[in-house]
Motif scaffolding. Structure first.
Motif, PDB file in Angstrom:
ATOM      1  N   TRP A  87       5.126  -3.033  -1.234  1.00  0.00           N
ATOM      2  CA  TRP A  87       5.949  -2.484  -2.314  1.00  0.00           C
ATOM      3  C   TRP A  87       5.906  -0.958  -2.298  1.00  0.00           C
ATOM      4  CZ3 TRP A  87       8.973  -5.213  -5.741  1.00  0.00           C
ATOM      5  CH2 TRP A  87       9.505  -4.505  -6.815  1.00  0.00           C
ATOM      6  N   PHE A  90       7.949   0.681   0.529  1.00  0.00           N
ATOM      7  CA  PHE A  90       9.359   0.280   0.527  1.00  0.00           C
ATOM      8  C   PHE A  90       9.743  -0.483   1.806  1.00  0.00           C
ATOM      9  CE2 PHE A  90       9.295   3.696  -2.564  1.00  0.00           C
ATOM     10  CZ  PHE A  90      10.088   3.206  -3.570  1.00  0.00           C
ATOM     11  N   GLN A  91       8.862  -1.390   2.211  1.00  0.00           N
ATOM     12  CA  GLN A  91       9.196  -2.240   3.352  1.00  0.00           C
ATOM     13  C   GLN A  91      10.141  -3.343   2.881  1.00  0.00           C
ATOM     14  OE1 GLN A  91       5.180  -3.330   4.433  1.00  0.00           O
ATOM     15  NE2 GLN A  91       5.168  -1.837   6.120  1.00  0.00           N
ATOM     16  N   PRO A  92      10.970  -3.868   3.796  1.00  0.00           N
ATOM     17  CA  PRO A  92      11.912  -4.931   3.406  1.00  0.00           C
ATOM     18  C   PRO A  92      11.167  -6.148   2.842  1.00  0.00           C
ATOM     19  CG  PRO A  92      12.510  -4.058   5.544  1.00  0.00           C
ATOM     20  CD  PRO A  92      11.182  -3.451   5.189  1.00  0.00           C
ATOM     21  N   HIS A 125      13.924  -1.235  -7.350  1.00  0.00           N
ATOM     22  CA  HIS A 125      13.215  -1.084  -6.071  1.00  0.00           C
ATOM     23  C   HIS A 125      14.152  -1.287  -4.881  1.00  0.00           C
ATOM     24  CE1 HIS A 125       9.706  -1.054  -3.453  1.00  0.00           C
ATOM     25  NE2 HIS A 125      10.227  -2.100  -2.829  1.00  0.00           N
ATOM     26  N   THR A 126      14.969  -2.320  -4.962  1.00  0.00           N
ATOM     27  CA  THR A 126      15.809  -2.642  -3.801  1.00  0.00           C
ATOM     28  C   THR A 126      17.032  -1.741  -3.679  1.00  0.00           C
ATOM     29  OG1 THR A 126      16.963  -4.340  -5.068  1.00  0.00           O
ATOM     30  CG2 THR A 126      15.099  -5.052  -3.708  1.00  0.00           C
ATOM     31  N   ARG A 130      14.836   4.838  -0.094  1.00  0.00           N
ATOM     32  CA  ARG A 130      13.847   4.537   0.949  1.00  0.00           C
ATOM     33  C   ARG A 130      13.901   3.061   1.351  1.00  0.00           C
ATOM     34  NH1 ARG A 130       8.199   6.728  -0.869  1.00  0.00           N
ATOM     35  NH2 ARG A 130       7.622   5.601   1.015  1.00  0.00           N
ATOM     36  N   TYR A 131      14.156   2.185   0.378  1.00  0.00           N
ATOM     37  CA  TYR A 131      14.247   0.756   0.695  1.00  0.00           C
ATOM     38  C   TYR A 131      15.497   0.490   1.539  1.00  0.00           C
ATOM     39  CZ  TYR A 131      14.263  -4.299   0.191  1.00  0.00           C
ATOM     40  OH  TYR A 131      14.247  -5.643   0.460  1.00  0.00           O
ATOM     41  N   ARG A 141      10.765  -8.907   7.421  1.00  0.00           N
ATOM     42  CA  ARG A 141      10.677  -8.951   5.962  1.00  0.00           C
ATOM     43  C   ARG A 141       9.273  -9.418   5.603  1.00  0.00           C
ATOM     44  NH1 ARG A 141      15.075  -8.767   2.738  1.00  0.00           N
ATOM     45  NH2 ARG A 141      17.101  -8.665   3.721  1.00  0.00           N
TER      46      ARG A 141
END
Length: 171
Positions: A87, A90-92, A125-126, A130-131, A141
């Motif tokens: 989280w 900001f990883q998928p 967030h999504t 950056r995401y 993912r």
């Protein structure tokens, strides 16, 4: 019945013998003179330390802007989710991560974290830049605990590229 005449009521003032010196004789008519309406402007006197009668500007409201309770809970939940490296970086995220977030909220019994709050945090967030950049790069993912769960597909990469392009054209 008697033949005596009835007394009548009169509204006339009784005459006085001599009016007092301080009494003003009023005839009942109001006389308005042109000079009284628009007096000629006199030269303004030098202002000797006397304040002018100008209107003061309106005061600005002193109320602080209020924050909605759902926004406060969303910030609290986001701070809690920042403990997960997936989280924070900001990883998928995996498809269906919302169910994991609901489970986390129920397990930790975060008070006030409703479905609306979870959806708000996930949406914020999504849609972060950056995401979206991480989605464009592609790759894997991840679940919240770092376990790989699928890959980013071509359609997701195109969607993220369109979102970033739309944002840059608005500026």
């Amino acid at each position: 019945m008697t033949d005596t005449p009835k007394k009548t009521l009169t509204l006339n003032k009784k005459p006085t013998s001599s009016p007092p010196a301080n009494l003003v004789n009023r005839s009942g008519k109001r006389i308005i003179r042109r000079e009284d309406l628009n007096p000629t402007p006199a030269k303004p006197a030098a202002n000797k330390g006397k304040p002018t009668n100008k209107k003061k500007p309106a005061r600005k409201p002193t109320k602080k802007p209020t924050t909605a309770p759902s926004d406060l809970k969303a910030k609290e939940l986001n701070d809690r989710l920042n403990a997960f490296p997936v989280w924070l970086n900001f990883q998928p995220l995996a498809i269906g991560i919302d169910k994991d977030l609901f489970k986390l909220v129920n397990d930790e019994q975060l008070p006030g974290a409703s479905k609306k709050v979870v959806q708000k945090v996930l949406k914020m967030h999504t849609r972060h830049g950056r995401y979206l950049s991480a989605l464009i790069q592609g790759g894997e993912r991840y679940q919240l605990d770092g376990v790989i769960n699928g890959a980013v597909i071509e359609q997701d990469q195109q969607w993220a590229a369109e979102k970033i392009k739309a944002r840059s054209t608005l500026k």
